[in-house]
Scaffold this motif. Sequence first.
Motif, mmCIF file in Angstrom:
data_model
loop_
_atom_site.group_PDB
_atom_site.id
_atom_site.type_symbol
_atom_site.label_atom_id
_atom_site.label_comp_id
_atom_site.label_asym_id
_atom_site.label_seq_id
_atom_site.Cartn_x
_atom_site.Cartn_y
_atom_site.Cartn_z
ATOM 1 N N ALA A 85 0.835 -1.205 0.000
ATOM 2 C CA ALA A 85 0.000 0.000 0.000
ATOM 3 C C ALA A 85 0.871 1.258 0.000
ATOM 4 O O ALA A 85 0.584 2.223 -0.716
ATOM 5 N N LEU A 86 1.967 1.233 0.793
ATOM 6 C CA LEU A 86 2.895 2.376 0.787
ATOM 7 C C LEU A 86 3.536 2.558 -0.580
ATOM 8 O O LEU A 86 3.699 3.686 -1.058
ATOM 9 N N ALA A 87 3.905 1.440 -1.221
ATOM 10 C CA ALA A 87 4.520 1.515 -2.548
ATOM 11 C C ALA A 87 3.555 2.133 -3.558
ATOM 12 O O ALA A 87 3.940 2.966 -4.383
ATOM 13 N N ILE A 88 2.285 1.743 -3.472
ATOM 14 C CA ILE A 88 1.275 2.294 -4.396
ATOM 15 C C ILE A 88 1.110 3.784 -4.153
ATOM 16 O O ILE A 88 1.115 4.588 -5.086
ATOM 17 N N LEU A 89 0.994 4.177 -2.874
ATOM 18 C CA LEU A 89 0.798 5.591 -2.556
ATOM 19 C C LEU A 89 2.049 6.425 -2.773
ATOM 20 O O LEU A 89 1.969 7.646 -2.870
ATOM 21 N N SER A 90 3.205 5.798 -2.849
ATOM 22 C CA SER A 90 4.429 6.525 -3.183
ATOM 23 C C SER A 90 4.477 6.830 -4.669
ATOM 24 O O SER A 90 5.072 7.823 -5.101
ATOM 25 N N GLU A 91 3.863 5.959 -5.451
ATOM 26 C CA GLU A 91 3.876 6.104 -6.911
ATOM 27 C C GLU A 91 2.682 6.909 -7.422
ATOM 28 O O GLU A 91 2.805 7.690 -8.359
ATOM 29 N N LEU A 92 1.514 6.721 -6.808
ATOM 30 C CA LEU A 92 0.274 7.347 -7.282
ATOM 31 C C LEU A 92 -0.407 8.126 -6.159
ATOM 32 O O LEU A 92 -0.445 7.655 -5.021
ATOM 33 N N SER A 103 -12.322 4.055 -13.420
ATOM 34 C CA SER A 103 -12.290 3.836 -14.871
ATOM 35 C C SER A 103 -11.875 2.412 -15.240
ATOM 36 O O SER A 103 -11.848 2.047 -16.409
ATOM 37 N N GLY A 104 -11.532 1.599 -14.240
ATOM 38 C CA GLY A 104 -11.139 0.214 -14.495
ATOM 39 C C GLY A 104 -9.731 0.075 -15.069
ATOM 40 O O GLY A 104 -9.372 -0.955 -15.625
ATOM 41 N N ASP A 105 -8.909 1.110 -14.903
ATOM 42 C CA ASP A 105 -7.554 1.112 -15.451
ATOM 43 C C ASP A 105 -6.568 0.492 -14.445
ATOM 44 O O ASP A 105 -5.966 1.187 -13.644
ATOM 45 N N TYR A 106 -6.406 -0.829 -14.518
ATOM 46 C CA TYR A 106 -5.514 -1.505 -13.568
ATOM 47 C C TYR A 106 -4.041 -1.340 -13.941
ATOM 48 O O TYR A 106 -3.159 -1.464 -13.102
ATOM 49 N N LYS A 107 -3.755 -1.041 -15.205
ATOM 50 C CA LYS A 107 -2.364 -0.948 -15.660
ATOM 51 C C LYS A 107 -1.608 0.181 -14.955
ATOM 52 O O LYS A 107 -0.414 0.064 -14.710
ATOM 53 N N THR A 108 -2.307 1.258 -14.640
ATOM 54 C CA THR A 108 -1.666 2.371 -13.937
ATOM 55 C C THR A 108 -1.137 1.910 -12.580
ATOM 56 O O THR A 108 -0.072 2.327 -12.142
ATOM 57 N N LEU A 109 -1.882 1.024 -11.904
ATOM 58 C CA LEU A 109 -1.474 0.548 -10.584
ATOM 59 C C LEU A 109 -0.208 -0.304 -10.640
ATOM 60 O O LEU A 109 0.528 -0.388 -9.653
ATOM 61 N N THR A 110 0.073 -0.909 -11.793
ATOM 62 C CA THR A 110 1.263 -1.768 -11.908
ATOM 63 C C THR A 110 2.556 -0.959 -11.911
ATOM 64 O O THR A 110 3.636 -1.537 -11.851
ATOM 65 N N ARG A 111 2.458 0.366 -11.978
ATOM 66 C CA ARG A 111 3.663 1.210 -11.893
ATOM 67 C C ARG A 111 4.307 1.116 -10.512
ATOM 68 O O ARG A 111 5.496 1.369 -10.363
ATOM 69 N N ALA A 112 3.517 0.752 -9.513
ATOM 70 C CA ALA A 112 4.049 0.658 -8.146
ATOM 71 C C ALA A 112 4.849 -0.622 -7.975
ATOM 72 O O ALA A 112 4.493 -1.666 -8.507
ATOM 73 N N SER A 113 5.935 -0.528 -7.225
ATOM 74 C CA SER A 113 6.798 -1.680 -6.960
ATOM 75 C C SER A 113 6.024 -2.757 -6.204
ATOM 76 O O SER A 113 5.355 -2.477 -5.211
ATOM 77 N N GLY A 114 6.114 -3.999 -6.687
ATOM 78 C CA GLY A 114 5.453 -5.116 -6.022
ATOM 79 C C GLY A 114 4.016 -5.352 -6.442
ATOM 80 O O GLY A 114 3.336 -6.207 -5.882
ATOM 81 N N VAL A 115 3.534 -4.571 -7.423
ATOM 82 C CA VAL A 115 2.157 -4.738 -7.893
ATOM 83 C C VAL A 115 2.177 -5.261 -9.322
ATOM 84 O O VAL A 115 2.527 -4.539 -10.253
ATOM 85 N N GLY A 116 1.818 -6.521 -9.474
ATOM 86 C CA GLY A 116 1.727 -7.128 -10.797
ATOM 87 C C GLY A 116 0.327 -6.969 -11.348
ATOM 88 O O GLY A 116 -0.577 -6.474 -10.670
#
Length: 197
Positions: A85-92, A103-116
Amino acid sequence: MIYSVKGTLVHIESGFAVVECAGIGYRVNTTLVTQRNLKLNTTVTLFTYMHVREDAVELFGFYTKEELSTFKLLISISGVGPKVALAILSELSSEMIALSVSSGDYKTLTRASGVGPKLAQRIVLELKDKIKGISVDSTDSVVTKGSVIADTGNIPKAVAALAVLGYSAADVTPILSRLDPSLTVEQLISATLKQMG
């Protein structure tokens, strides 16, 4: 539960900050977004979440309540722990996460470390499920006191995205009704959060 920590920021490192309160230094795990808003040797307030495990007790701190709310939503999803969660919030930002989910855009979330891709899809799916009732109502039209926001422009999308952050339609529509509906969803979300403080 510790709601917030207020004191002097005495140390900052990648992934955490140390806030000294009444002679005790609290190690608070933080996001890069929060760290950008902090200055050494100044008085800071961090909104916190205490995570208790069998082998550790950790404190997570955030510069804004919105960031804390998003963190709590993320860790409520199976497979998403505090570190992810910290990695996601650090990136987005919270706004970008809300926009991605609505919008259902899951690809944006994959920018965070550890999120496939699989975990990103689960995040979008589970957060959408949590706001299903709210977002369905908001796409038709949103009723405020004595007025209706038509289902044109990006306002209904902004309402749905703000619902991801835990805001009800009743809370956000008075503010959104005063904004230009031709703004992008991200601009509408950002302006609304600023006005809500």
